[in-house]
Design a protein around this motif. Sequence first.
Motif, PDB file in Angstrom:
ATOM      1  N   VAL A  39       0.854  -1.184   0.000  1.00  0.00           N
ATOM      2  CA  VAL A  39       0.000   0.000   0.000  1.00  0.00           C
ATOM      3  C   VAL A  39       0.891   1.235   0.000  1.00  0.00           C
ATOM      4  N   TYR A  40       0.709   2.086  -0.986  1.00  0.00           N
ATOM      5  CA  TYR A  40       1.412   3.368  -0.999  1.00  0.00           C
ATOM      6  C   TYR A  40       0.710   4.306  -0.030  1.00  0.00           C
ATOM      7  N   VAL A  41       1.490   4.992   0.785  1.00  0.00           N
ATOM      8  CA  VAL A  41       0.947   5.948   1.742  1.00  0.00           C
ATOM      9  C   VAL A  41       1.706   7.248   1.508  1.00  0.00           C
ATOM     10  N   THR A  42       1.060   8.214   0.882  1.00  0.00           N
ATOM     11  CA  THR A  42       1.763   9.360   0.339  1.00  0.00           C
ATOM     12  C   THR A  42       1.082  10.680   0.681  1.00  0.00           C
ATOM     13  N   GLY A  43       1.859  11.733   0.690  1.00  0.00           N
ATOM     14  CA  GLY A  43       1.291  13.065   0.817  1.00  0.00           C
ATOM     15  C   GLY A  43       0.701  13.559  -0.487  1.00  0.00           C
ATOM     16  N   ARG A  44       1.058  12.920  -1.566  1.00  0.00           N
ATOM     17  CA  ARG A  44       0.570  13.330  -2.883  1.00  0.00           C
ATOM     18  C   ARG A  44      -0.924  13.039  -3.026  1.00  0.00           C
ATOM     19  N   PRO A  45      -1.619  13.856  -3.810  1.00  0.00           N
ATOM     20  CA  PRO A  45      -3.029  13.548  -4.094  1.00  0.00           C
ATOM     21  C   PRO A  45      -3.146  12.367  -5.045  1.00  0.00           C
ATOM     22  N   HIS A  46      -4.337  11.774  -5.068  1.00  0.00           N
ATOM     23  CA  HIS A  46      -4.517  10.579  -5.882  1.00  0.00           C
ATOM     24  C   HIS A  46      -4.350  10.835  -7.372  1.00  0.00           C
ATOM     25  N   GLU A  57       2.806  -2.590 -11.857  1.00  0.00           N
ATOM     26  CA  GLU A  57       1.397  -3.002 -11.827  1.00  0.00           C
ATOM     27  C   GLU A  57       0.909  -2.978 -10.383  1.00  0.00           C
ATOM     28  N   TYR A  58      -0.225  -2.343 -10.173  1.00  0.00           N
ATOM     29  CA  TYR A  58      -0.657  -2.073  -8.795  1.00  0.00           C
ATOM     30  C   TYR A  58      -2.169  -2.103  -8.739  1.00  0.00           C
ATOM     31  N   ASP A  59      -2.716  -2.964  -7.882  1.00  0.00           N
ATOM     32  CA  ASP A  59      -4.172  -3.105  -7.840  1.00  0.00           C
ATOM     33  C   ASP A  59      -4.726  -2.989  -6.426  1.00  0.00           C
ATOM     34  N   SER A  60      -3.926  -2.457  -5.500  1.00  0.00           N
ATOM     35  CA  SER A  60      -4.385  -2.288  -4.131  1.00  0.00           C
ATOM     36  C   SER A  60      -4.930  -0.875  -3.967  1.00  0.00           C
ATOM     37  N   VAL A  61      -5.111  -0.470  -2.711  1.00  0.00           N
ATOM     38  CA  VAL A  61      -5.486   0.916  -2.459  1.00  0.00           C
ATOM     39  C   VAL A  61      -4.221   1.734  -2.227  1.00  0.00           C
ATOM     40  N   ALA A  62      -4.362   3.038  -2.339  1.00  0.00           N
ATOM     41  CA  ALA A  62      -3.310   3.974  -1.956  1.00  0.00           C
ATOM     42  C   ALA A  62      -3.924   4.957  -0.964  1.00  0.00           C
ATOM     43  N   ILE A  63      -3.178   5.269   0.063  1.00  0.00           N
ATOM     44  CA  ILE A  63      -3.593   6.284   1.030  1.00  0.00           C
ATOM     45  C   ILE A  63      -2.890   7.572   0.647  1.00  0.00           C
ATOM     46  N   CYS A  64      -3.664   8.574   0.272  1.00  0.00           N
ATOM     47  CA  CYS A  64      -3.115   9.782  -0.344  1.00  0.00           C
ATOM     48  C   CYS A  64      -3.400  11.031   0.492  1.00  0.00           C
ATOM     49  N   SER A  65      -2.750  12.122   0.110  1.00  0.00           N
ATOM     50  CA  SER A  65      -2.975  13.425   0.751  1.00  0.00           C
ATOM     51  C   SER A  65      -2.831  13.341   2.269  1.00  0.00           C
ATOM     52  N   GLY A 112     -10.609  19.079  -7.986  1.00  0.00           N
ATOM     53  CA  GLY A 112      -9.455  19.629  -8.689  1.00  0.00           C
ATOM     54  C   GLY A 112      -8.652  20.532  -7.770  1.00  0.00           C
ATOM     55  N   VAL A 113      -7.722  21.259  -8.362  1.00  0.00           N
ATOM     56  CA  VAL A 113      -6.827  22.124  -7.603  1.00  0.00           C
ATOM     57  C   VAL A 113      -7.258  23.574  -7.779  1.00  0.00           C
ATOM     58  N   VAL A 114      -7.276  24.306  -6.672  1.00  0.00           N
ATOM     59  CA  VAL A 114      -7.586  25.738  -6.702  1.00  0.00           C
ATOM     60  C   VAL A 114      -6.394  26.471  -6.092  1.00  0.00           C
ATOM     61  N   SER A 115      -5.725  27.299  -6.895  1.00  0.00           N
ATOM     62  CA  SER A 115      -4.508  27.976  -6.457  1.00  0.00           C
ATOM     63  C   SER A 115      -4.618  29.472  -6.666  1.00  0.00           C
ATOM     64  N   GLU A 116      -3.938  30.218  -5.813  1.00  0.00           N
ATOM     65  CA  GLU A 116      -3.857  31.661  -5.997  1.00  0.00           C
ATOM     66  C   GLU A 116      -2.852  31.995  -7.078  1.00  0.00           C
ATOM     67  N   LYS A 147      -6.833  19.103   1.211  1.00  0.00           N
ATOM     68  CA  LYS A 147      -5.545  19.620   1.651  1.00  0.00           C
ATOM     69  C   LYS A 147      -5.437  21.106   1.321  1.00  0.00           C
ATOM     70  N   PHE A 148      -4.902  21.869   2.263  1.00  0.00           N
ATOM     71  CA  PHE A 148      -4.605  23.289   2.088  1.00  0.00           C
ATOM     72  C   PHE A 148      -3.095  23.431   2.197  1.00  0.00           C
ATOM     73  N   LEU A 149      -2.476  24.109   1.224  1.00  0.00           N
ATOM     74  CA  LEU A 149      -1.028  24.217   1.176  1.00  0.00           C
ATOM     75  C   LEU A 149      -0.580  25.670   1.295  1.00  0.00           C
ATOM     76  N   VAL A 150       0.484  25.867   2.056  1.00  0.00           N
ATOM     77  CA  VAL A 150       1.067  27.181   2.256  1.00  0.00           C
ATOM     78  C   VAL A 150       2.545  27.097   1.896  1.00  0.00           C
ATOM     79  N   ARG A 151       2.978  27.962   0.982  1.00  0.00           N
ATOM     80  CA  ARG A 151       4.389  27.967   0.587  1.00  0.00           C
ATOM     81  C   ARG A 151       4.931  29.386   0.645  1.00  0.00           C
ATOM     82  N   ASP A 152       6.112  29.508   1.260  1.00  0.00           N
ATOM     83  CA  ASP A 152       6.761  30.820   1.366  1.00  0.00           C
ATOM     84  C   ASP A 152       8.253  30.626   1.143  1.00  0.00           C
ATOM     85  N   ASP A 153       8.719  30.924  -0.062  1.00  0.00           N
ATOM     86  CA  ASP A 153      10.113  30.688  -0.421  1.00  0.00           C
ATOM     87  C   ASP A 153      11.077  31.645   0.269  1.00  0.00           C
ATOM     88  N   SER A 154      10.565  32.621   0.997  1.00  0.00           N
ATOM     89  CA  SER A 154      11.436  33.535   1.743  1.00  0.00           C
ATOM     90  C   SER A 154      11.786  32.989   3.121  1.00  0.00           C
TER      91      SER A 154
END
Length: 267
Positions: A39-46, A57-65, A112-116, A147-154
């Motif tokens: 089972v993949y367990v990832t921060g990535r969205p599905h 080849e993969y036929d199980s579930v993945a736990i995402c986000s 879907g994704v909604v970004s500023e 998921k809500f994401l906050v990024r600040d490259d400073s």
Amino acid sequence: MIKLIATDLDGTVLGPDFKFRDRTLDALRAARAAGVEIVYVTGRPHRWLDPVREQLEYDSVAICSNGAVVYDVAREEVVQAETVPTDVILDLHSELRRFLPHAHYSTETLEGVVSEPGWPQTNLLETGKRTIGDLPDLLSEKSRIIKFLVRDDSMDPRALYDVVREAAEDKVSVTHAVANMPLAEIGQPGLSKGRTLSRWCAAEGIGPEEVLAFGDMPNDTTMLQWAGHGYAMASGWPDVIQAVGRTCPGFEEDGVAQVIEELLERD
């Protein structure tokens, strides 16, 4: 006896090019042939999983986000989602803008994704629909936010995480999943990879002592601590290594493959 291998993706079994190393692929295939579920367990969205399935080849579930979504990869279907109310996210968004004037914000929803405007690309691979605009204008009560994401490259990644966590209090969960990137990831209160994996395993009749798990970042910690055989990657964050107390060699040394190979040899 190990019945299930739960593994993070980025930095654990996938490189920056989003590719498996050959030895890791061989080890995962051998484990599946021996009857061990993966089972993949990832921060990535599905929406990111198709390139992974193309390699193995993969036929199980993945736990995402970070645990917000349980996704049936074979049927391409979300079977469980833990969302955050829009008003909670917009209130936090407003609060953070006071403290982080240089930050950018994005949301992952089931639609879907909604970004500023100005939201930076976070990976060489981009998939799925993205809508650009002001979050208060684009999100509604019907938005199913995972998921809500906050990024600040400073900012330093740890400093950003601390600011977001303090502002969030206990209204949401906050974690960090991408090494050396000032990116905070926010989800439902109490949400974690470990919580969702433990619930899914309980429903399948699998105990923690039957789970082998791998990860490298703070969002993996709960999963690695819950699993009876949790390994932090030696190439991962020092805090994770310290919290878990058990390591395997790093990604470039095919650490996951080494542990799986030893397991299959013993069995």
